[in-house]
Design a protein around this motif. Structure first.
Motif, mmCIF file in Angstrom:
data_model
loop_
_atom_site.group_PDB
_atom_site.id
_atom_site.type_symbol
_atom_site.label_atom_id
_atom_site.label_comp_id
_atom_site.label_asym_id
_atom_site.label_seq_id
_atom_site.Cartn_x
_atom_site.Cartn_y
_atom_site.Cartn_z
ATOM 1 N N ASP A 292 68.697 47.043 -75.938
ATOM 2 C CA ASP A 292 69.696 46.282 -76.665
ATOM 3 C C ASP A 292 71.092 46.604 -76.119
ATOM 4 O OD1 ASP A 292 70.101 44.553 -79.035
ATOM 5 O OD2 ASP A 292 71.438 46.219 -79.552
ATOM 6 N N MET B 78 73.686 47.216 -77.799
ATOM 7 C CA MET B 78 74.351 48.278 -78.544
ATOM 8 C C MET B 78 73.842 49.651 -78.153
ATOM 9 S SD MET B 78 76.717 47.318 -80.458
ATOM 10 C CE MET B 78 76.932 48.583 -81.692
ATOM 11 N N ASP B 79 72.702 49.681 -77.460
ATOM 12 C CA ASP B 79 72.155 50.960 -77.024
ATOM 13 C C ASP B 79 72.837 51.341 -75.727
ATOM 14 O OD1 ASP B 79 70.713 53.135 -76.394
ATOM 15 O OD2 ASP B 79 68.826 52.076 -76.013
ATOM 16 N N THR B 80 74.013 51.874 -75.867
ATOM 17 C CA THR B 80 74.753 52.187 -74.650
ATOM 18 C C THR B 80 75.385 53.566 -74.784
ATOM 19 O OG1 THR B 80 77.023 51.743 -74.038
ATOM 20 C CG2 THR B 80 76.077 50.256 -75.546
ATOM 21 N N TYR C 57 69.610 61.408 -79.417
ATOM 22 C CA TYR C 57 70.112 60.093 -78.987
ATOM 23 C C TYR C 57 70.306 60.071 -77.472
ATOM 24 C CZ TYR C 57 73.174 55.958 -79.172
ATOM 25 O OH TYR C 57 73.751 54.734 -78.996
ATOM 26 N N SER D 279 77.013 45.167 -69.259
ATOM 27 C CA SER D 279 76.268 46.226 -69.919
ATOM 28 C C SER D 279 76.752 46.453 -71.328
ATOM 29 C CB SER D 279 76.401 47.523 -69.115
ATOM 30 O OG SER D 279 77.706 48.026 -69.274
ATOM 31 N N GLY D 280 77.931 45.945 -71.630
ATOM 32 C CA GLY D 280 78.426 46.087 -72.994
ATOM 33 C C GLY D 280 79.056 47.419 -73.276
ATOM 34 N N ASN D 281 79.268 48.218 -72.263
ATOM 35 C CA ASN D 281 79.905 49.502 -72.488
ATOM 36 C C ASN D 281 81.388 49.398 -72.164
ATOM 37 O OD1 ASN D 281 80.789 52.221 -72.349
ATOM 38 N ND2 ASN D 281 78.658 52.842 -72.050
ATOM 39 N N ARG E 262 72.190 58.004 -68.561
ATOM 40 C CA ARG E 262 71.436 57.006 -67.804
ATOM 41 C C ARG E 262 71.215 57.456 -66.361
ATOM 42 N NH1 ARG E 262 69.877 53.944 -71.774
ATOM 43 N NH2 ARG E 262 71.468 52.832 -72.917
ATOM 44 N N GLN F 9 68.271 58.148 -74.293
ATOM 45 C CA GLN F 9 68.946 57.207 -73.391
ATOM 46 C C GLN F 9 68.662 57.493 -71.923
ATOM 47 O OE1 GLN F 9 73.099 57.223 -74.424
ATOM 48 N NE2 GLN F 9 72.883 55.311 -75.555
ATOM 49 N N GLU G 139 76.479 52.704 -67.257
ATOM 50 C CA GLU G 139 75.206 52.323 -67.879
ATOM 51 C C GLU G 139 74.061 52.254 -66.881
ATOM 52 O OE1 GLU G 139 73.901 51.680 -70.964
ATOM 53 O OE2 GLU G 139 75.659 52.865 -71.484
ATOM 54 N N SER H 18 67.643 48.084 -68.639
ATOM 55 C CA SER H 18 68.431 46.899 -68.311
ATOM 56 C C SER H 18 69.012 46.301 -69.579
ATOM 57 C CB SER H 18 67.545 45.881 -67.606
ATOM 58 O OG SER H 18 68.127 44.617 -67.701
ATOM 59 N N HIS H 19 70.253 45.835 -69.449
ATOM 60 C CA HIS H 19 70.945 45.272 -70.611
ATOM 61 C C HIS H 19 70.962 43.757 -70.608
ATOM 62 C CE1 HIS H 19 72.619 48.743 -72.658
ATOM 63 N NE2 HIS H 19 72.726 49.311 -71.478
#
Lengths: 304, 192, 618, 463
Positions: free
Chosen positions: C533, C535-537, B90, A120-122, B69, B94, A214, A61-62
């Motif tokens: 976080d 930025m972790d995307t 990485y 989500s910031g993506n 994801r 994820q 995300e 979760s973001h």
């Protein structure tokens, strides 16, 4: 009070029914598509498995808006589905199945999902949302014009009202009565369902499934549930508006299956539009046809 | 003859309940394996036939997915250079748990024909836990399908525990990763 | 208790003067006076208005007359409420202004003017207050970012108010020298058409409707942040007031178009309203400045009000009136939320902002609720008004208007989402991680009140519908909106056997609540997710360390914008070239008549004489 | 007490002041104060000069209109003089002559006598404008003014030839009977006065004079002279000549173009003084238009309100220009930041000209416009009652835009311009600004005042 609680329970039942129906329908249609491609295809209940699997996974979760948006999305869609009539008599809230509720309440769900995705910031998610909204602007306008024509003709914006008007013989099924409008509505419906060629906003290879980029685990699972119910709402809308609704639940299932299967087949043989092509497409012919149909039906009174 | 008398069902402990739920979950997970394809090597060529009408992996409930994801299985299709290893790790980190890894071809097992290259790693298992290997250079499509079925069996038998190992032996994996990659000086390739 | 409305106007002016005097001594204290003042005025008008204690007698301002009408009360309550809410922001912004004391005074003065407009029964003094509002608000604008906006504002406002004046004078002429407001309805023939055109023109300028909209985005973008909120939520509604007088009060203008049962005059207004919606929407979609975006959204919402009014049916007019309430609340809230962000972040440009939500969650929620209302999504106020307007439009079978309203409605979804995504959501940019913090309590308070009201108007419309019905009675209009319990019974069916379709906002809200509850249950029983976080995307395996690179906020709707970007400046260029033409004409005249040679004068004298002698004069 | 004193005393004082130069400024102040106060005590009766009865002899007409005009013009004159005399002591005698001329203009009931006063006041004006130190411009003014007054004289001669009278009242009856034949001479007179009154094609001198004006000449020409000439024009238009038909069309055209072009030119200007001067051209057009259509009562006050505002505007701008060294708007920006009181007064004056509520200008403009729309009002100009209000309103919009531009530049830009205004000037300007507000607030009283200029028939009269 009790009555309202009963109604709400009923409504939740409708939502669940919609979910089950569409999820099964989705699986069956995957099977059909597979057969079309000379494959065996997945099990008919594959979609259930997928969803429950997602719910069983440990997600990431973001932040709170990421989760909140998902809850809002699913909640909004469940709320919308609760108003949906299945047949002319099976309605959770009789008299309140106003067409506009579906159009607008469904938007809450969309907004929730869009919000969550952006949260989500993506950047890919934001791009996907942008495309989804742009597509929505494109398909919604011609569709609404056609529906408005129907509402004007029948004099009610109640979904069962419109369905009954077709069943009692005041009008033919609107797919016959308004042939141009029907074609427009089919195209719009494909846009609504995000089927090819209008699945620009998902575009897995291009923007990594857009808004969903995300999500994983339960959030994705909930969005899948939301997606299934959304499709249920949209296809049912179509059934009630253009195919004369349904007197019995069997008829509803049959009509539902036909609509969904046909759309699925069509979409399976098409490629994908670019986003500005989607917009120009919808604002060119479908809108034109919708307006012509409305002119013919309202001003000239030519309804078959 | 068994007694028909009603007996109070034994209350399950939380652990047992969790286990039951886990088994149910495992059923769903093994019947719906969504893949993330890390197609850097030549073995990726085997995936299209596996997906399309010839072998149709969708009947196993498998399908391609767009992002880590969403995916359950990471397919590492062939040799892996050090540069891509960073990204693989990485990406693997994820993925949401439980997650599985399938290694394709000899390259992921022992380096294959690149075994003596300075730029390629030889054993994938040193860096991330691999649940199932598909051997061959390259493996034919039946082998690939077989690998997937193996993975499903492993999940069923609760043996696909790579992701748990990654937690428990994290220090070891990390050490291997850092040893292989060396000190990473670059912050960002394009925008330093 | 009974109080005359002039007491309120005088009190507002007095508060303004007090704010000025105190403001000269201490900036903040002066602006706190505006809070006290506008709250008092709002409270007084609302309380006395509802209890019937408001009178229109004049003891001090004897030159004019006031009458307490329901619609005047309706507007006065809304506008004074908006002023009261915005005034809470003044103390926090007062330091940015060049003339803080003057700001506080003019803020109150424009409120006084607005109240005067709503209650004047003498049209001339209605105009007096109208103009008063123009110049008092005029000097608030340049305290913001740009000084040019003020002259645009004045140009358009003056054009609008002079159109109003002309209409008023026509009415005066036609009614045998009476300035009473009831005269609007009693003009006939050509005069009626002229009055209608000019009054609508006035309404259009104030409302910022196409094609007289240019000032609106300029002013709303460049005015100080609280003033933008006042303009959008409050002063713009003066235009709606005039529109109500012109479009609804005057009745149908021109001939009836048979197939849709519409008067020609109203048809024109509806068309322009529809164009306003479309233009506003298209322009809002492509803005980068959050305030400018909201400005265009205000414009587009003004179009809804016009469309609603011009339908001349119960639902249309009621929808228009309801939209005034809903939009006033929502857009004030949205502007205030943006103002709160601008205060801490120092900019409203979306490409420079991002991830504000993590520091300002309450502001975010306020903005969210506001935009839900603006996009017309239940369970907020905007849904009900848009629903009624939709129903009215469909009822008339006006396809093109319908297209515009639908387009605007879906389009609003696009543009209101933009600040949400780019400004509040997305990556949290490093420059805001330390500097930004949540707005102080007294800024949150009005925003929260507005949000609650947004929800209230969207869930329980009964009070406002009753009020609207009272307005209908008061204006002697044959309209009525029937309430059936909590539901609005809008559309009466023409087909037997089919019941009318009801809209029960309370039910919708409840069902939505149930849905969210169910979703929440699903969410909560499942495995807890791992917090990671921002930025972790997913970056397709790339390592990105800069937030900006993972924040998509520039040219958000680029593919859509590309389709119409060639045509966006048409109106602006028109007015610019109009201004240039005036300038050229002036330069031309200067060149011809104002050289330094007296011969020119002599020449013209001779020329004129020759012309006259040659002509038929002699 | 006789009205003749208003002319005789200044003239006498002018002679004395030449003899005793030292006391001349004080004499000037004293006399102009006297001229301001005296009208309040004057009898309302015609004054006959030289013992001949009115049609033959010269008479001075003292009526409400004359009194109002006298108070306004003399008041402004006094203020202008009081503020500037310290700087321009040498001009005392000339100013006294000017005062005599202006009073004569407003009082006389004889057309030839009017010419004499035009010349007297004109010569004084030329001399006043020499202080601009732009001899060429003054020369232009001189030429234009002389041509104008000669044309006036020419027209008058023709009229006299036809009617055999020079008396205004007499002439009015003659003109009424012989409308057709008086057109040409009237037109000559119209043009002649038009030069002084700044009407469009005859006003090229204005730019040279007001565009380079100083504290004294700016306020004097734009405020005092403009008001006086406008009122005289009004006297003739309302009292002597009735205009209709083709002539009305021409006059209307000239006035309409004057108004619109004036505003457009002001809009096209970037210099503060130019803006003001072009704006005053437009204002003059409006005033004369109002007189022409028969809304004389409000036109009188329009002229006065404009005079007061222009006094403030020109006074302030000229002072600013003197200090800053340029009257470009961009150079002046931010001037009011450090001179708030002056700034507020300037703003009040500007807003009053725009006709915004709370200020005198609103009352005047509004009522003038209402005049057009009175149900029983019949316009003698082509285009009926509607064209001219529209022209005035359009003009007001343009006017508003450039004034607002000017105001925002002067108020809201940052700058360190610091201008010292003398306390007296500040005081006067503020008092006038307050007067504009007071007159704007007590509209009822103003309306009563105006009503007193209108006889029971509802028509504005000058005698």
């Amino acid at each position: 009070m009790i009555e309202i609680l009963m109604n709400i329970g009923f409504g939740l039942g409708v939502a669940t029914f919609g979910f089950v129906l569409q999820t099964a329908m989705g699986g069956i249609n995957r099977k059909i598509a597979a057969r079309l491609q000379k494959r065996r295809g997945p099990k008919w209940y594959q979609e259930f498995i997928d969803i429950f699997k997602l719910l069983s996974k440990r997600a990431t979760s973001h932040g709170w808006i990421f989760d909140f948006g998902v809850i809002m999305a699913l909640g909004g869609i469940i709320g919308t589905a609760m108003f949906m009539p299945i047949t002319s008599s099976i309605v959770a809230f009789e008299g309140y199945d106003n067409f506009f509720i579906f159009v607008y309440l469904i938007a809450v769900g969309m907004l929730g999902m869009a919000m969550s995705a952006s949260g989500s910031g993506n950047p890919l998610a934001s791009i996907g949302v942008m495309r989804a909204l742009t597509t929505m602007l494109a398909y919604e306008v011609p569709f609404m014009v056609v529906v408005m024509t129907i509402i004007k003709l029948t004099g009610t914006s109640s979904l069962t009202g419109i369905a009954v008007a077709q069943q009692t013989g005041d009008f033919n099924w609107f797919m016959i009565a308004l042939p141009l409008g029907f074609i427009v509505a089919v195209m719009s419906l494909m846009g609504m369902l995000g089927k090819k060629p209008f699945e620009t906003y998902i575009a897995p290879a291009e923007i990594a499934s857009g808004p969903m980029v995300e999500y994983g685990g339960k959030q994705l699972g909930m969005l899948f549930i939301m997606h299934e119910i959304t499709i249920f709402i949209e296809v049912s809308l179509f059934v009630h508006l253009f195919l004369g609704g349904a007197e019995t639940i069997i008829m509803f299932l049959i009509k539902y299956f036909i609509v969904y299967a046909v759309l699925n087949l069509v979409s399976n043989v098409l490629g994908r539009f670019k986003i500005d092509q989607v917009v120009t497409f919808f604002f060119k012919w479908p809108l034109f046809f919708a307006v012509v149909q409305a002119m013919i039906a309202i001003h000239l009174g030519w309804v078959i | 003859m068994e007694s028909t008398k009603y007996t109070q069902p034994v209350a399950l402990s939380k652990k047992q309940v969790d286990r039951k739920w886990w088994e149910i979950g495992d059923f769903f997970r093994r019947n719906s394996l969504w893949m993330l394809m890390y197609c850097t090597g030549c073995c990726a060529i085997e995936l299209p036939p596996a997906m399309t009408s010839a072998y149709d992996m969708e009947r196993l409930g498998m399908g391609p997915m767009a992002t880590p994801r969403q995916a359950d299985v990471l397919l590492v299709t062939g040799y892996l250079s050090l540069k891509t290893l960073r990204r693989l790790i990485y990406t693997y980190e994820q993925m949401s748990e439980p997650k599985y890894v399938v290694g394709f071809g000899s390259c992921t097992i022992n380096g294959g024909i690149y075994h003596d290259s300075h730029a390629v790693i030889n054993q994938l298992d040193q860096y991330i836990p691999v649940d199932s290997y598909v051997a061959g250079c390259m493996p034919n499509t039946e082998a690939v399908m077989n690998g997937f079925v193996d993975l499903i069996e492993l999940i069923k038998n609760k043996k696909a525990n790579g992701w748990k190992n990654y937690h428990t032996n994290n220090a070891w994996y990390k050490k291997n990763q850092i040893d292989a990659l060396g000190e990473v000086r670059i912050k960002d390739e394009f925008h330093q | 208790m009974e109080l005359s409305i002039e007491i309120f106007i005088l009190a507002t002016l007095a508060f303004g003067l007090m704010a000025y005097v105190i403001g000269r001594l201490h900036k903040q204290l002066g602006s706190i006076m505006t809070i006290l003042g506008s709250l008092t005025i709002f409270g007084g008008i609302a309380y006395l208005g509802f209890t019937g204690g408001l009178t229109g007698e004049t003891a001090y301002l004897t030159f004019t007359q006031f009458e307490i009408s329901e619609f005047g009360l309706f507007f006065a309550i809304i506008v004074s409420f908006v002023f009261a809410m915005v005034s809470f922001f003044n103390p926090f912004f007062i330091k940015q202004y060049k003339y803080p004391a003057l700001y506080s005074m003019l803020f109150m003065f424009s409120l006084a003017g607005a109240i005067g407009v709503f209650f004047s029964s003498n049209l001339l003094y209605l105009f007096f207050f109208f103009e008063f509002v123009v110049w008092t608000s005029l000097f608030l604008i340049p305290m913001g970012r740009s000084k040019k906006a003020a002259s645009w504002y004045y140009g358009f406002s003056a054009a609008g108010s002079f159109m109003l004046l002309f209409a008023i004078l026509m009415i005066y002429n036609a009614n045998n020298g009476s300035f009473h407001i009831s005269g609007i309805g009693s003009v006939t023939g050509t005069t009626q058409i002229i009055v209608f055109i000019f009054m609508s023109g006035a309404a259009f300028t104030k409302l910022g409707a196409f094609p007289l909209h240019i000032w609106l985005p300029k002013v709303l973008t460049n005015a100080p942040d609280p003033v933008s909120a006042v303009f959008s939520g409050g002063l713009e509604k003066l235009g709606a007031f005039v529109a109500l007088l012109a479009i609804v009060n005057m009745g149908g203008i021109g001939f009836i178009i048979p197939s849709i049962d519409m008067y020609f005059g109203q048809m024109i207004i509806a068309t322009l309203g529809a164009l306003t919606i479309v233009f506003g929407t298209l322009m809002a979609i492509r803005q980068d400045d959050a305030k400018k975006l909201l400005a265009y959204s205000s414009m587009s919402n003004g179009g809804y009000i016009l469309v609603g009014f011009s339908m001349l049916t119960s639902q249309g007019v009621a929808g228009g009136l309801y939209h005034i309430v809903a939009h006033a609340i929502a857009s004030t809230a949205a502007f205030l939320a943006i103002a709160a962000v601008a205060r801490v972040a120092g900019t409203t440009k979306m490409k420079e902002l991002g991830g504000i939500i993590h520091k300002m969650p309450v502001t975010y929620m306020v903005y969210l609720i506001a935009i839900i209302s603006m996009a017309g999504i239940p369970p907020m106020g905007g849904f009900i008004s848009k629903w009624m307007i939709f129903q009215a439009v469909i009822d008339k079978g006006m396809i093109f208007i319908a297209i515009a309203t639908v387009f605007g409605s879906i389009g609003s979804f696009l543009y209101v989402f933009r600040p949400l995504a780019a400004l509040f959501l997305g990556q949290e940019l490093p420059q805001f991680k330390k500097t930004v913090k949540e707005a102080p309590f007294f800024m949150l308070l009005p925003m929260i009140i507005l949000s609650l009201l947004s929800v209230y108007t969207g869930v329980l419309p009964g009070v406002i519908i009753d009020f609207i019905n009272k307005i209908f009675v008061d204006m002697q209009l044959n309209y009525n909106i029937v309430m059936n319990g909590f539901a609005i019974e809008g559309y009466t069916s023409g087909i037997e056997g089919v019941g009318p379709s009801l809209l029960n906002p309370l039910l919708i809200a409840c069902v939505f609540g149930v849905g969210v509850f169910v979703a929440f249950l699903i969410f909560i029983v499942l495995k807890k997710s791992k917090k990671i976080d921002l930025m972790d995307t997913y970056t397709a395996g790339n390592f990105v360390y800069t937030e900006e690179h993972l924040h998509y906020s520039v040219d958000f709707y680029a593919p859509l914008e590309r389709l119409y970007e060639k045509y966006i400046h048409i109106m602006k260029n028109f007015y610019k070239s109009l201004a240039n033409k005036v300038r050229e004409f002036g330069a031309f005249m200067k060149y011809f008549f104002f050289t330094n040679k007296p011969e020119i004068t002599v020449f013209w004298i001779v020329a004129l004489m020759v012309f006259l002698l040659w002509g038929d004069v002699l | 007490m006789s009205a003749i004193l208003l002319i005789a005393v200044p003239l006498l004082a002018a002679f004395i002041s030449i003899l005793v130069k030292k006391v001349s400024p004080y004499l000037l102040l004293l006399v102009s104060l006297f001229a301001l106060v005296y009208p309040f005590f004057m009898d309302m009766s015609d004054v006959i000069i030289g013992g001949f009865d009115s049609p033959i002899g010269i008479n001075l007409v003292v009526n409400k209109f004359a009194l109002t005009s006298l108070i306004a013009v003399n008041g402004l004159f006094f203020l202008v003089v009081a503020v500037n005399i310290a700087q321009y002591k040498k001009l005392s005698s000339i100013l006294l002559v000017a005062l005599a001329g202006l009073n004569g203009l407003l009082l006389t009931g004889d057309l030839f006598n009017l010419f004499v006063f035009i010349e007297i006041s004109g010569i004084a004006a030329y001399l006043i404008t020499t202080t601009n130190k732009k001899p060429l411009q003054t020369f232009n003014y001189l030429v234009a003014g002389t041509v104008g007054s000669s044309l006036y004289l020419l027209g008058l001669i023709i009229l006299y030839n036809m009617s055999g009278t020079l008396n205004m009242a007499d002439m009015a009856t003659f003109v009424e009977g012989n409308g057709m034949y008086t057109l040409f001479p009237f037109l000559l007179m119209f043009i002649g006065l038009g030069v002084e009154a700044k009407l469009l094609p005859f006003n090229s001198w204005v730019k040279g004079i007001l565009g380079h004006s100083n504290n004294l000449s700016g306020a004097m020409i734009a405020s005092v002279y403009a008001t006086a000439i406008a009122l005289v024009f009004g006297k003739l238009l309302a009292g002597v000549f009735q205009i209709e038909g083709t002539l009305a069309l021409i006059i209307a055209l000239v006035l309409g173009i004057t108004i619109l072009a004036g505003e457009a030119m002001a809009y096209a200007s970037t210099k503060a003084r130019e803006i003001l001067l072009y704006s005053s051209i437009a204002q003059a057009g409006i005033v004369i238009l109002l007189f022409t259509v028969g809304l004389g009562a409000w036109a009188t006050f329009f002229a006065i309100a404009n005079g007061v505002s222009k006094f403030i505007l020109f006074g302030v701008v000229n002072r600013l220009t003197e200090e800053v060294g340029s009257d470009e708007m961009d150079q002046l920006k931010g001037s009011f930041v450090n001179n708030k009181l002056i700034g507020v007064s300037f703003t009040v004056a500007a807003l009053s000209i725009l006709g915004l509520p709370l200020f005198f200008g609103f009352v005047v403009k509004m009522n003038s416009l209402i005049g057009f729309f009175e149900p029983d009002f019949v316009s003698n100009l082509p285009g009926g009652n509607f064209i001219f209000p529209i022209i005035i309103l359009v003009a007001s919009v343009i006017e508003g835009v450039y004034f607002v531009k000017l105001l925002t530049k002067l108020w809201y830009k940052d700058s360190d311009v610091k201008v010292n205004f003398t306390p007296l000037f500040k005081y006067v300007v503020v008092v006038l600004a307050v007067a504009l507000i007071v007159f704007g607030l007590f509209q009822g009283e103003v309306e009563e005042l105006v009503a007193s200029l209108i006889n029971p028939g509802g028509v504005f009269i000058w005698n």
